[in-house]
Design an enzyme around this catalytic site. Structure first.
Site, mmCIF file in Angstrom:
data_model
loop_
_atom_site.group_PDB
_atom_site.id
_atom_site.type_symbol
_atom_site.label_atom_id
_atom_site.label_comp_id
_atom_site.label_asym_id
_atom_site.label_seq_id
_atom_site.Cartn_x
_atom_site.Cartn_y
_atom_site.Cartn_z
ATOM 1 N N ASN A 210 0.488 -1.148 0.396
ATOM 2 C CA ASN A 210 -0.006 -0.050 0.047
ATOM 3 C C ASN A 210 0.489 1.190 0.194
ATOM 4 O O ASN A 210 1.693 1.143 0.427
ATOM 5 C CB ASN A 210 -0.901 0.179 1.222
ATOM 6 C CG ASN A 210 -0.394 0.006 2.470
ATOM 7 O OD1 ASN A 210 0.677 1.064 2.505
ATOM 8 N ND2 ASN A 210 -0.187 -0.985 3.367
ATOM 9 N N ASP A 279 -4.032 -5.959 4.650
ATOM 10 C CA ASP A 279 -4.962 -7.047 5.199
ATOM 11 C C ASP A 279 -4.825 -8.245 5.295
ATOM 12 O O ASP A 279 -5.613 -9.553 5.822
ATOM 13 C CB ASP A 279 -6.183 -6.449 5.448
ATOM 14 C CG ASP A 279 -6.494 -5.190 5.941
ATOM 15 O OD1 ASP A 279 -6.078 -5.036 7.285
ATOM 16 O OD2 ASP A 279 -7.129 -3.952 5.549
ATOM 17 N N LYS A 289 8.903 -16.700 -11.605
ATOM 18 C CA LYS A 289 8.448 -14.935 -11.633
ATOM 19 C C LYS A 289 7.229 -15.797 -12.482
ATOM 20 O O LYS A 289 7.221 -16.367 -13.946
ATOM 21 C CB LYS A 289 9.014 -14.152 -12.648
ATOM 22 C CG LYS A 289 8.504 -12.851 -12.990
ATOM 23 C CD LYS A 289 9.343 -12.117 -13.808
ATOM 24 C CE LYS A 289 8.763 -11.384 -14.676
ATOM 25 N NZ LYS A 289 9.245 -10.718 -16.497
ATOM 26 N N PRO A 305 -2.255 -12.015 9.968
ATOM 27 C CA PRO A 305 -3.101 -12.188 11.712
ATOM 28 C C PRO A 305 -2.948 -10.272 12.051
ATOM 29 O O PRO A 305 -2.454 -9.819 11.435
ATOM 30 C CB PRO A 305 -1.725 -12.435 12.578
ATOM 31 C CG PRO A 305 -0.683 -12.417 11.384
ATOM 32 C CD PRO A 305 -1.462 -12.624 9.605
ATOM 33 N N ILE A 307 -2.691 -8.026 14.134
ATOM 34 C CA ILE A 307 -1.207 -7.425 14.940
ATOM 35 C C ILE A 307 -1.573 -6.994 15.747
ATOM 36 O O ILE A 307 -1.069 -7.174 17.400
ATOM 37 C CB ILE A 307 0.447 -6.693 14.465
ATOM 38 C CG1 ILE A 307 0.841 -7.465 13.092
ATOM 39 C CG2 ILE A 307 1.083 -6.722 15.487
ATOM 40 C CD1 ILE A 307 1.644 -7.104 12.185
ATOM 41 N N PHE A 323 -4.051 2.665 15.080
ATOM 42 C CA PHE A 323 -4.121 4.264 13.823
ATOM 43 C C PHE A 323 -4.619 3.699 13.036
ATOM 44 O O PHE A 323 -5.338 2.549 12.813
ATOM 45 C CB PHE A 323 -2.773 4.409 13.123
ATOM 46 C CG PHE A 323 -1.954 5.438 13.841
ATOM 47 C CD1 PHE A 323 -1.308 5.409 14.776
ATOM 48 C CD2 PHE A 323 -1.129 6.346 12.852
ATOM 49 C CE1 PHE A 323 -0.775 6.122 15.712
ATOM 50 C CE2 PHE A 323 -1.189 8.201 13.618
ATOM 51 C CZ PHE A 323 -0.732 8.003 14.970
ATOM 52 N N LYS A 337 -13.779 0.820 15.593
ATOM 53 C CA LYS A 337 -12.419 0.461 15.242
ATOM 54 C C LYS A 337 -11.948 0.377 16.587
ATOM 55 O O LYS A 337 -11.257 -0.644 17.179
ATOM 56 C CB LYS A 337 -11.899 0.939 14.293
ATOM 57 C CG LYS A 337 -10.281 0.336 14.175
ATOM 58 C CD LYS A 337 -9.474 0.831 12.813
ATOM 59 C CE LYS A 337 -10.352 0.920 11.924
ATOM 60 N NZ LYS A 337 -9.831 1.177 10.136
ATOM 61 N N LYS A 341 -11.194 -3.071 18.399
ATOM 62 C CA LYS A 341 -9.426 -3.747 18.677
ATOM 63 C C LYS A 341 -9.793 -3.692 20.358
ATOM 64 O O LYS A 341 -8.193 -4.142 20.907
ATOM 65 C CB LYS A 341 -8.711 -2.550 17.960
ATOM 66 C CG LYS A 341 -8.803 -2.875 16.126
ATOM 67 C CD LYS A 341 -7.947 -2.889 15.376
ATOM 68 C CE LYS A 341 -8.158 -2.973 14.076
ATOM 69 N NZ LYS A 341 -6.427 -3.529 13.248
HETATM 70 O O1 C5P Z 1 -8.706 -2.151 10.900
HETATM 71 P P1 C5P Z 1 -7.254 -1.505 10.739
HETATM 72 O O2 C5P Z 1 -6.339 -2.406 9.664
HETATM 73 O O3 C5P Z 1 -8.132 -0.287 9.780
HETATM 74 O O4 C5P Z 1 -6.591 -0.873 11.635
HETATM 75 C C1 C5P Z 1 -5.599 -0.306 11.832
HETATM 76 C C2 C5P Z 1 -4.572 -0.732 13.079
HETATM 77 O O5 C5P Z 1 -4.620 -1.494 13.441
HETATM 78 C C3 C5P Z 1 -3.186 0.320 12.602
HETATM 79 O O6 C5P Z 1 -3.120 0.232 14.225
HETATM 80 C C4 C5P Z 1 -2.537 -0.924 12.090
HETATM 81 O O7 C5P Z 1 -1.303 -1.112 12.753
HETATM 82 C C5 C5P Z 1 -3.137 -2.207 12.605
HETATM 83 N N1 C5P Z 1 -2.814 -3.242 12.070
HETATM 84 C C6 C5P Z 1 -2.500 -4.103 13.314
HETATM 85 N N2 C5P Z 1 -2.817 -5.445 12.030
HETATM 86 C C7 C5P Z 1 -3.792 -5.699 11.388
HETATM 87 C C8 C5P Z 1 -3.941 -4.711 10.901
HETATM 88 C C9 C5P Z 1 -4.066 -3.662 11.251
HETATM 89 O O8 C5P Z 1 -1.858 -4.272 13.871
HETATM 90 N N3 C5P Z 1 -3.253 -7.179 10.078
#
Ligand code: C5P
Length: 396
Positions: A210, A279, A289, A305, A307, A323, A337, A341
């Site tokens: 991204n 994601d 390739k 996963p 994190i 964030f 969110k 979380k």
């Molecule tokens: O659900 P979303 O991806 O928008 O959430 C964003 C927050 O979750 C950010 O703090 C991002 O670093 C964290 N995050 C994570 N692992 C993921 C997806 C998002 O730690 N797989």
């Protein structure tokens, strides 16, 4: 506004080839809003002329202990009064030795001895001079006397040798001086931060990623370090240089980021997930390739996963900060969110404002509600975020 806006800095140059970097430092300090007065030793005047420093600082440069142009004729006292700091850059081996001994036979050393403000020194010398036990003894003594030692760095030296003793670059010195003025709100705390994008390989040369530049995460890492924390930065692929004085762990995929976080999280007091983690990842990364064809192609993805979610769900979880970058409905999505979380603090921004830019705008959501941080450079928002975290941290 930067942290050194309005600060009065006396910049002292002793004799060393790194004196040329002091010209750039003067410019950067002025640009950051500091008032700079330059004092040079006789040896410094052999490397760079006072005219250069006068033009850049906009003030008369002094080098004479017996300067009759100073009204009281006490230049060694008067010039540093009202200063917020004296910064010696470059600080030669000889000058460090004088400082350690309290000698004061020229204007700059006399100013240092008679000062009422903090003293910061940026050593600059040949690697053998730096490694010499006499210099090391002097540096240890200065440290014990409360003098801040900025650097030195390792690298190419003007004499052609390579090693420890190079003065920090002007930009690095500016950042060290800014750090010096920061309140140590996170002293003794260990902070683990994720930053940047992740890269999920499709084959050996392609992948899913991204547009995160990593700038916000790196700014948060720097702000936490400047606030006195011990910082570990787990970073996805970015073009950024890590701030000095912290541990940086380079990773590529979300799974690698997850693994790097999980082996370190037990020791963390604070976890800040700034990374834009992908994601999903391709179910199977090809070991060669992929060849172009005419048929449609379907890429099967599987979720990565979470994190932040995993860290926040730990039995002894650190204080967790998330964030959220949204493109619409920022407030509703962000608060949802935060609750999903289960993190006490979430910083939300509009993705279209934040990605790649040097400025950003944040809204912080916590149990007390929303707190708006108006548009500002990312480092300033990061400092405000660190202040907010320090206020919310459980008091021991
Ligand atoms: O659900 P979303 O991806 O928008 O959430 C964003 C927050 O979750 C950010 O703090 C991002 O670093 C964290 N995050 C994570 N692992 C993921 C997806 C998002 O730690 N797989």
């Amino acid at each position: 506004m930067t942290t050194i806006k309005g600060k009065r800095i006396l910049l002292g140059l002793s004799g060393g080839i790194a004196a040329y970097k002091a010209a750039e430092l003067t410019r950067l300090l002025k640009q950051a809003g500091a008032e700079v007065r330059v004092v040079m030793t006789a040896a410094a005047c052999r490397f760079i002329t006072p005219v250069t420093l006068q033009a850049l600082s906009g003030k008369q440069v002094h080098s004479d202990l017996w300067d009759a142009s100073v009204p009281s004729n006490m230049a060694h006292i008067e010039l540093s009064r009202g200063c917020d700091a004296i910064v010696i850059a470059p600080a030669s081996a000889d000058f460090l030795a004088k400082l350690a001994q309290g000698l004061c036979d020229d204007l700059l050393s006399a100013l240092c001895l008679a000062r009422e403000c903090p003293l910061l020194v940026a050593p600059a010398m040949n690697l053998q001079m730096w490694a010499n036990p006499a210099t090391q003894r002097n540096v240890k003594q200065l440290h014990a006397d409360g003098v801040a030692i900025l650097g030195p760095a390792s690298g190419d030296q003007a004499c052609g040798e390579v090693g420890m003793g190079r003065m920090l670059e002007a930009q690095e010195l500016l950042e060290e001086i800014e750090a010096f003025f920061q309140p140590k709100l996170l002293a003794g705390k260990r902070v683990l931060i994720t930053a940047g994008p992740t890269f999920e390989p499709i084959d050996t040369v392609r992948g899913i990623t991204n547009t995160s530049s990593g700038k916000m995460g790196y700014a948060v890492a720097r702000a936490a370090r400047d606030a006195g924390a011990t910082v570990t930065l787990v970073s996805g692929p970015t073009a950024l240089a890590a701030p000095r004085g912290l541990e940086r762990v380079d990773v590529s995929s979300a799974q690698e980021m997850y693994d790097a976080v999980m082996v370190r999280v037990a020791k963390a007091d604070v976890f800040i997930g700034v990374a834009a983690v992908a994601d999903y990842r391709p179910k199977k990364a090809m070991r060669h390739k992929l060849k172009k064809g005419t048929d449609e192609m379907t890429l099967e993805l599987q979720p990565n996963p979470d994190i932040l979610g995993t860290v926040a769900a730990r039995r002894k979880a650190p204080f967790c900060v998330g964030f959220a970058a949204e493109t619409e409905n920022l407030e509703a999505f962000a608060e949802a969110k935060r609750r999903r979380k289960k993190v006490p603090l979430l910083a939300a921004n509009l993705a279209q404002h934040a990605f790649g830019a040097d400025d950003n705008q944040l809204i912080l959501f916590d149990d007390q509600g929303r707190h708006e941080l108006p548009r500002a450079p990312k480092i300033e928002l990061a400092r405000a975020l660190v202040g907010h975290i320090a206020r919310l941290l459980p008091k021991k």
